[in-house]
Scaffold this motif. Structure first.
Motif, short mmCIF file in Angstrom:
data_model
loop_
_atom_site.label_atom_id
_atom_site.label_comp_id
_atom_site.label_asym_id
_atom_site.label_seq_id
_atom_site.Cartn_x
_atom_site.Cartn_y
_atom_site.Cartn_z
N LYS A 108 0.86 -1.19 0.00
CA LYS A 108 0.00 0.00 0.00
C LYS A 108 0.89 1.23 0.00
N LEU A 109 0.48 2.19 -0.79
CA LEU A 109 1.21 3.46 -0.85
C LEU A 109 0.23 4.59 -0.58
N TRP A 110 0.61 5.47 0.34
CA TRP A 110 -0.17 6.65 0.69
C TRP A 110 0.61 7.86 0.22
N ALA A 111 0.19 8.43 -0.89
CA ALA A 111 0.86 9.60 -1.47
C ALA A 111 0.11 10.86 -1.07
N PHE A 112 0.85 11.94 -0.91
CA PHE A 112 0.25 13.23 -0.56
C PHE A 112 1.14 14.32 -1.14
N SER A 113 0.64 15.49 -1.27
CA SER A 113 1.30 16.71 -1.76
C SER A 113 0.74 17.07 -3.12
N SER A 114 0.94 18.31 -3.47
CA SER A 114 0.41 18.81 -4.74
C SER A 114 1.14 18.22 -5.94
N ALA A 115 2.31 17.61 -5.73
CA ALA A 115 3.09 17.04 -6.83
C ALA A 115 2.67 15.62 -7.21
N VAL A 116 1.73 15.03 -6.47
CA VAL A 116 1.34 13.63 -6.72
C VAL A 116 0.89 13.40 -8.16
#
Length: 188
Positions: A108-116
């Motif tokens: 599982k990957l939890w990505a965040f930030s405006s660059a995603v």
């Protein structure tokens, strides 16, 4: 002299009606000097949404994370040492996810930030054959709101009902609506 990790304590009460999971967890979280509150709180969210209902296949644990380049942010190992869950936070490269996918039952990957969106566009096609990978994006405004809940000693409640997630303490509550970028697919 190297900077030391900052220790945070979190009493996490989880009421996940979607999974029928109701549990309390007393957690100790070491925040690496290069990690900010936002990333740490995404790790806590990932724990709350991935912790198993029992420990028959091992406990979900925080790892050395940023301090160990070969370890994920969280993992669950069964009694034989086999990896059940490998959980990452951030925007790792495709090689890391492919390697994790070959080692664990579920990644599982939890990505965040405006660059995603830009990062995801660059690696999405390289991951299409991975049937055990889930990728979630936490919207930037929500991840920043989660960061405001960070304290050295936290009392947090996580409630999940019909896909809606709320994380809160005694003073504030944050609605979190992760967007699925990739979900697990049955193996053929």
């Amino acid at each position: 002299m190297a900077l030391k990790s900052t220790v945070f304590k979190a009493n996490l009460q989880i009421a996940d009606m979607d999974r029928g999971l109701y549990a309390d967890h007393a957690l100790t979280i070491a925040r690496h000097p290069s990690e900010n509150d936002e990333r740490m709180m995404i790790r806590l969210l990932a724990f709350a949404l991935s912790v198993p209902a029992d420990n028959l296949r091992g406990d979900l644990e925080f790892t050395a994370g940023l301090s160990d380049p070969d370890a994920p942010d969280l993992w669950q190992k069964d009694l034989t040492g086999d990896l059940v869950q490998w959980i990452e936070v951030g925007q790792p490269d495709d090689r890391r996810l492919i390697k994790a996918s070959s080692r664990a039952e579920v990644v599982k990957l939890w990505a965040f930030s405006s660059a995603v969106p830009v990062w995801w566009q660059g690696i999405e096609n390289k991951l299409t054959r991975l049937t055990n990978l889930e990728v979630w994006q936490v919207p930037t405004d929500q991840s920043k709101e989660l960061a405001l809940l960070a304290e050295r000693s936290m009392q947090l409640q996580v409630t999940v009902q019909e896909g809606q997630i709320w994380v809160g303490n005694k003073d504030r509550s944050v609605a979190v609506e992760p967007k699925p970028l990739m979900t697990q697919r049955p193996k053929r």
